[in-house]
Write a protein that holds these residues in place. Structure first.
Motif, PDB file in Angstrom:
ATOM      1  N   ASN A   3       0.816  -1.222   0.000  1.00 25.26           N
ATOM      2  CA  ASN A   3       0.000   0.000   0.000  1.00 25.26           C
ATOM      3  C   ASN A   3       0.844   1.265   0.000  1.00 25.26           C
ATOM      4  OD1 ASN A   3      -2.458  -1.234  -0.257  1.00 25.26           O
ATOM      5  ND2 ASN A   3      -2.711  -1.500   1.954  1.00 25.26           N
ATOM      6  N   PHE A   4       2.018   1.197   0.571  1.00 21.84           N
ATOM      7  CA  PHE A   4       2.921   2.351   0.493  1.00 21.84           C
ATOM      8  C   PHE A   4       3.443   2.527  -0.937  1.00 21.84           C
ATOM      9  CE2 PHE A   4       3.679   2.210   5.249  1.00 21.84           C
ATOM     10  CZ  PHE A   4       3.225   3.495   5.483  1.00 21.84           C
ATOM     11  N   ILE A 125       8.787   9.385   0.174  1.00 23.74           N
ATOM     12  CA  ILE A 125       7.910  10.294   0.947  1.00 23.74           C
ATOM     13  C   ILE A 125       8.700  11.512   1.433  1.00 23.74           C
ATOM     14  CG2 ILE A 125       6.325  10.519   2.915  1.00 23.74           C
ATOM     15  CD1 ILE A 125       5.917   7.443   2.794  1.00 23.74           C
ATOM     16  N   ASN A 146      -1.944  13.475   1.829  1.00 21.21           N
ATOM     17  CA  ASN A 146      -2.719  12.589   2.712  1.00 21.21           C
ATOM     18  C   ASN A 146      -2.739  11.142   2.226  1.00 21.21           C
ATOM     19  OD1 ASN A 146      -3.464  14.302   4.697  1.00 21.21           O
ATOM     20  ND2 ASN A 146      -5.597  14.535   4.050  1.00 21.21           N
ATOM     21  N   PHE A 147      -2.526  10.249   3.142  1.00 15.48           N
ATOM     22  CA  PHE A 147      -2.683   8.828   2.795  1.00 15.48           C
ATOM     23  C   PHE A 147      -4.159   8.445   2.878  1.00 15.48           C
ATOM     24  CE2 PHE A 147      -2.903   4.330   3.171  1.00 15.48           C
ATOM     25  CZ  PHE A 147      -1.828   3.840   2.446  1.00 15.48           C
ATOM     26  N   ILE A 148      -4.820   8.897   3.934  1.00 17.35           N
ATOM     27  CA  ILE A 148      -6.242   8.545   4.090  1.00 17.35           C
ATOM     28  C   ILE A 148      -7.093   9.308   3.078  1.00 17.35           C
ATOM     29  CG2 ILE A 148      -6.352   7.762   6.495  1.00 17.35           C
ATOM     30  CD1 ILE A 148      -7.119  10.656   7.221  1.00 17.35           C
TER      31      ILE A 148
ATOM     32  N   TRP B  52      -4.774  10.182  16.197  1.00 21.52           N
ATOM     33  CA  TRP B  52      -5.199   9.012  15.416  1.00 21.52           C
ATOM     34  C   TRP B  52      -5.064   7.721  16.211  1.00 21.52           C
ATOM     35  CZ3 TRP B  52      -8.367   9.128  11.542  1.00 21.52           C
ATOM     36  CH2 TRP B  52      -8.360  10.199  10.649  1.00 21.52           C
ATOM     37  N   ASP B 107     -13.234  14.103  11.560  1.00 20.11           N
ATOM     38  CA  ASP B 107     -13.309  13.710  10.153  1.00 20.11           C
ATOM     39  C   ASP B 107     -14.601  12.922   9.956  1.00 20.11           C
ATOM     40  OD1 ASP B 107     -12.908  12.389   7.611  1.00 20.11           O
ATOM     41  OD2 ASP B 107     -10.760  12.750   7.827  1.00 20.11           O
ATOM     42  N   TYR B 111     -12.406   5.290   8.330  1.00 19.72           N
ATOM     43  CA  TYR B 111     -11.200   4.691   7.741  1.00 19.72           C
ATOM     44  C   TYR B 111     -10.890   3.368   8.432  1.00 19.72           C
ATOM     45  CZ  TYR B 111     -10.687   9.540   6.247  1.00 19.72           C
ATOM     46  OH  TYR B 111     -10.922  10.772   5.715  1.00 19.72           O
ATOM     47  N   ASP B 114      -5.788   0.060   9.278  1.00 21.50           N
ATOM     48  CA  ASP B 114      -4.607  -0.057   8.427  1.00 21.50           C
ATOM     49  C   ASP B 114      -4.300   1.251   7.678  1.00 21.50           C
ATOM     50  OD1 ASP B 114      -2.600  -1.934   7.546  1.00 21.50           O
ATOM     51  OD2 ASP B 114      -3.494  -1.782   5.553  1.00 21.50           O
ATOM     52  N   GLU B 115      -5.351   1.868   7.121  1.00 19.74           N
ATOM     53  CA  GLU B 115      -5.167   3.153   6.426  1.00 19.74           C
ATOM     54  C   GLU B 115      -4.604   4.196   7.386  1.00 19.74           C
ATOM     55  OE1 GLU B 115      -9.361   3.445   4.959  1.00 19.74           O
ATOM     56  OE2 GLU B 115      -8.455   4.881   3.549  1.00 19.74           O
ATOM     57  N   HIS B 118      -0.911   3.713   8.136  1.00 14.62           N
ATOM     58  CA  HIS B 118      -0.136   4.191   6.982  1.00 14.62           C
ATOM     59  C   HIS B 118      -0.100   5.725   6.975  1.00 14.62           C
ATOM     60  CE1 HIS B 118      -0.583   0.109   5.322  1.00 14.62           C
ATOM     61  NE2 HIS B 118       0.340   0.419   4.447  1.00 14.62           N
ATOM     62  N   HIS B 119      -1.244   6.325   7.294  1.00 11.81           N
ATOM     63  CA  HIS B 119      -1.341   7.784   7.280  1.00 11.81           C
ATOM     64  C   HIS B 119      -0.397   8.415   8.311  1.00 11.81           C
ATOM     65  CE1 HIS B 119      -3.153  11.690   6.687  1.00 11.81           C
ATOM     66  NE2 HIS B 119      -3.343  11.800   7.983  1.00 11.81           N
ATOM     67  N   ILE B 121       2.310   7.237   9.585  1.00 11.12           N
ATOM     68  CA  ILE B 121       3.711   7.030   9.183  1.00 11.12           C
ATOM     69  C   ILE B 121       4.106   8.000   8.062  1.00 11.12           C
ATOM     70  CG2 ILE B 121       5.253   5.374   8.034  1.00 11.12           C
ATOM     71  CD1 ILE B 121       3.589   3.178   9.673  1.00 11.12           C
TER      72      ILE B 121
END
Lengths: 158, 158
Positions: A3-4, A125, A146-148, B52, B107, B111, B114-115, B118-119, B121
């Protein structure tokens, strides 16, 4: 991990689109920090990813010169070419043992596959963060980071 | 995932040390891009991570004001406090289902866990990339961002 990669590839392509906002001269103009200019940052990200992926696969490194790819179209095309090649092997790479040891020609140290995958991801990144500051210095909005809230395309869609 | 947390926490602490090279005034001086100044960037990274992580745990968000933490010592202390709390639950968080759905107060979208991980990081690495440009603009070397070649401390060591 996958996913990254999806995130980085998608954000990278958005930066290629963003490049259309600038003149070729602005894209290679010297800037403070990072690797020194916008287009070379994208080239460098791509080059580093490809070299390390080849390294994991035990393949010899191929040297690419920025001078041969100094337009956004050429860098994007290089990115697409490398990515198409990476997509084919990424599943196998990710399934291999995390602890597989990797040696590469440009570094005397030995790293695990897992460390290298983390390195590739964080490397892109980090450099994209640098582009975002340069964008604001040019009075332009950077590509959102944003990742989300991002619909990630599958790697096979490339 | 855990190794990206280790990486980010280690790099973050190196940036706190780096802050000693600057005067308090330089640390909060307005800069172009990102969230606008060096110390607020570190505060923001910490605040976002903590919010988060609490969100994943189903805990209510706590609002922290930068005005109350406007010295590197105070931001570092906040980082240490949050991190000590996160370390206790991180293993459980990582072991939970990746697909667990999370709702947070700030928000309207939902989500997966997992998302969000990732966000968190990618968010920190991106902002650290911005700090690296500002460092060079101040004629200072940024903290090295390499993932490889770094001896990562265990999260329990914090």
């Amino acid at each position: 991990m996958i996913n990254f990669f999806k995130y980085n590839w998608q954000v990278r392509d958005e930066w290629f689109d963003w490049c259309n906002l600038l003149t070729p001269k602005e894209l290679i103009k010297d800037r403070i920090g990072g690797v020194g200019n916008i287009l070379y940052t994208l080239f460098h990200i791509i080059d580093v990813e490809y070299s390390w992926i080849r390294g994991i696969q035990g393949k010899e490194d191929i040297i690419f010169q920025f001078a041969d790819y100094n337009t956004p179209e050429k860098v994007k095309s290089l990115s697409d070419t490398f990515r198409n090649e990476i997509v084919v092997s990424l599943k196998t790479i990710l399934e291999e043992s995390k602890d597989k040891l990797v040696n590469v020609s440009w570094d005397e140290n030995e790293y695990t596959k897992d460390e290298i995958l983390h390195h590739i991801i964080a490397h892109e990144i980090h450099h994209i963060g640098q582009l975002s500051v340069w964008a604001r210095e040019l009075d332009l909005s950077p590509v959102p980071a944003n990742f989300i809230g991002r619909k990630l395309k599958s790697v096979q869609s490339y």
